[in-house]
Each structure stands twice: as C-alpha cells, then as structure tokens.
Scaffold this motif. Sequence first.
Motif, PDB file in Angstrom:
ATOM      1  N   SER A 114      -4.235   5.597 -17.939  1.00 52.49           N
ATOM      2  CA  SER A 114      -3.629   4.769 -16.887  1.00 52.49           C
ATOM      3  C   SER A 114      -2.204   5.217 -16.585  1.00 52.49           C
ATOM      4  N   VAL A 115      -1.421   5.438 -17.643  1.00 50.46           N
ATOM      5  CA  VAL A 115      -0.037   5.877 -17.454  1.00 50.46           C
ATOM      6  C   VAL A 115      -0.007   7.258 -16.802  1.00 50.46           C
ATOM      7  N   GLY A 116      -0.885   8.146 -17.259  1.00 55.52           N
ATOM      8  CA  GLY A 116      -0.924   9.490 -16.687  1.00 55.52           C
ATOM      9  C   GLY A 116      -1.308   9.487 -15.219  1.00 55.52           C
ATOM     10  N   THR A 117      -2.264   8.625 -14.860  1.00 52.56           N
ATOM     11  CA  THR A 117      -2.672   8.530 -13.456  1.00 52.56           C
ATOM     12  C   THR A 117      -1.518   8.037 -12.589  1.00 52.56           C
ATOM     13  N   SER A 118      -0.845   6.974 -13.052  1.00 54.64           N
ATOM     14  CA  SER A 118       0.287   6.437 -12.285  1.00 54.64           C
ATOM     15  C   SER A 118       1.414   7.454 -12.168  1.00 54.64           C
ATOM     16  N   LEU A 119       1.701   8.130 -13.288  1.00 56.11           N
ATOM     17  CA  LEU A 119       2.756   9.137 -13.275  1.00 56.11           C
ATOM     18  C   LEU A 119       2.383  10.304 -12.368  1.00 56.11           C
ATOM     19  N   GLY A 120       1.116  10.725 -12.428  1.00 52.63           N
ATOM     20  CA  GLY A 120       0.678  11.834 -11.590  1.00 52.63           C
ATOM     21  C   GLY A 120       0.776  11.514 -10.104  1.00 52.63           C
ATOM     22  N   ILE A 121       0.390  10.292  -9.726  1.00 52.17           N
ATOM     23  CA  ILE A 121       0.479   9.904  -8.319  1.00 52.17           C
ATOM     24  C   ILE A 121       1.936   9.849  -7.869  1.00 52.17           C
ATOM     25  N   SER A 122       2.806   9.332  -8.738  1.00 56.97           N
ATOM     26  CA  SER A 122       4.234   9.270  -8.384  1.00 56.97           C
ATOM     27  C   SER A 122       4.817  10.664  -8.187  1.00 56.97           C
ATOM     28  N   ILE A 123       4.475  11.574  -9.109  1.00 55.30           N
ATOM     29  CA  ILE A 123       4.965  12.952  -8.979  1.00 55.30           C
ATOM     30  C   ILE A 123       4.389  13.610  -7.728  1.00 55.30           C
ATOM     31  N   TRP A 124       3.120  13.350  -7.464  1.00 49.77           N
ATOM     32  CA  TRP A 124       2.482  13.911  -6.270  1.00 49.77           C
ATOM     33  C   TRP A 124       3.204  13.444  -5.005  1.00 49.77           C
ATOM     34  N   GLU A 125       3.522  12.158  -4.934  1.00 47.33           N
ATOM     35  CA  GLU A 125       4.219  11.637  -3.756  1.00 47.33           C
ATOM     36  C   GLU A 125       5.602  12.262  -3.610  1.00 47.33           C
ATOM     37  N   ARG A 126       6.298  12.439  -4.731  1.00 49.91           N
ATOM     38  CA  ARG A 126       7.628  13.062  -4.670  1.00 49.91           C
ATOM     39  C   ARG A 126       7.533  14.521  -4.236  1.00 49.91           C
ATOM     40  N   ARG A 127       6.556  15.240  -4.770  1.00 45.12           N
ATOM     41  CA  ARG A 127       6.396  16.641  -4.375  1.00 45.12           C
ATOM     42  C   ARG A 127       5.948  16.743  -2.921  1.00 45.12           C
ATOM     43  N   GLU A 128       5.120  15.799  -2.480  1.00 47.49           N
ATOM     44  CA  GLU A 128       4.700  15.798  -1.082  1.00 47.49           C
ATOM     45  C   GLU A 128       5.900  15.579  -0.164  1.00 47.49           C
ATOM     46  N   SER A 129       6.789  14.658  -0.535  1.00 44.50           N
ATOM     47  CA  SER A 129       7.986  14.426   0.269  1.00 44.50           C
ATOM     48  C   SER A 129       8.883  15.658   0.291  1.00 44.50           C
ATOM     49  N   PHE A 130       9.001  16.313  -0.864  1.00 40.43           N
ATOM     50  CA  PHE A 130       9.808  17.529  -0.951  1.00 40.43           C
ATOM     51  C   PHE A 130       9.262  18.609  -0.019  1.00 40.43           C
ATOM     52  N   HIS A 131       7.949  18.852  -0.093  1.00 45.21           N
ATOM     53  CA  HIS A 131       7.348  19.903   0.739  1.00 45.21           C
ATOM     54  C   HIS A 131       7.388  19.526   2.216  1.00 45.21           C
ATOM     55  N   HIS A 132       7.230  18.239   2.515  1.00 46.12           N
ATOM     56  CA  HIS A 132       7.302  17.797   3.910  1.00 46.12           C
ATOM     57  C   HIS A 132       8.681  18.093   4.481  1.00 46.12           C
TER      58      HIS A 132
END
Length: 211
Positions: A114-132
Amino acid sequence: TGMGYTPTWAGIVSASSGVFITLVTPFVGKNLGNLNFKYLLTVAFLFLWFGNHLASQANVHQTAWQLALPRFIMGAGFGMFIVPLLTIALSHLPQNRMASATGMFYFCRTLATSVGTSLGISIWERRESFHHSHLTETLRESELELLHGQPFGDPVAAEQTMEMANILVNQQAAMLGYNDIFLGISLMIPPLLLIAYAAKPPFIAAGGPRK
C-alpha cells in the motif's frame, strides 16, 4: 486510458501480471522441497528486473500486447518470488509462533504494498509534472504551426493548436513519468537480491531442510 485505450483494455493490460502468478505459484509450492531457494529467488529477480526494464522502455505508440508483455514477465517473477520469500522469512521459528509470524509477514507485505503504491503514484505525478514542464519549454511557435498546418494568425486555429499540443504533451509526459518509475524499480532490484543472499540456510521447506 491516457493512451486512448478503453477502460476494458486498460484493465486487461493491468491485470495481465496475475495470469503467470496464478500459473507459476502452484508449481513452485508443489516443488518447493526440491528447489534451492536462493537460485529460485535469483531467477525470480531476473524476471522482475527484465519486466521492469521492458516497462521502462515503453512509449505511447505501443499496442496493448506490447504493454502487457512486461507485466506477464513480472507476473512470472512474482510467482517464483512470494513462496520462497515466505519460507525464508519463517525459517527456524518454533511451531507455536508460526501462525503469528505468518500473520505478521502478510500484514507487513500488505502494508508495504500500500505504501509503495501510494509513493509510486506520487513520484509518477511529480515526474509527469517535471516532464510536462520540460517538454512545454522546448516547444516553438514554428513547431506548433506545423502541428496544425497553418500559421498562428487565426485565433481559432491558434487555440485549437494549443489544445492539440497540450494533449500530446500530457501523453508524452505521463509516459516519460511511467518510464522513470520502472527504471527506478529496475535499479533497486539487484541490491534487494543481495539482501536475499544474506539469509543463512538451511531453510525449512515442505520436504525438509534445504539450502
């Protein structure tokens, strides 16, 4: 669904890893007493690493099958990984503590998932914002005009072009963030395998002590 697939196809791709987990886990459990746990974990980690490496190379032009293939491979790795890991974790415990230890193992695994999933989604959103942000900075007016096929003089054409460009940038940014997540996971797998090798045999398996 961000790549244009229907929710049904997106679900099929996401659930594809469960196919090999279902097929491989019973075979591993049946033959656990005859297998070397560390060799089995090595093969499992290789499957997991290769699946994550393939996922880190994904792009927006891939078919549903190409997106599902890394998950099939990761599913095979998970199928070979879970049972020996549980056996190693519970090795050398007295029988009267086995039930409590099993419950604690699954509690920790579920919590970590559960923690890994939440952390992974948060990192994904941050990386998506960075690349955008990075992709938007590199766009030039001449490229936008080529995208729409006419100059920016027409306000309606300019608005349509910006909307089209934003959709494309969103897709690319989401995919690049997806690549970053699986690249990071693939880099973490080799050190985790070294930790597994630090466990000391013999391990108590279904057929008795095994190395």
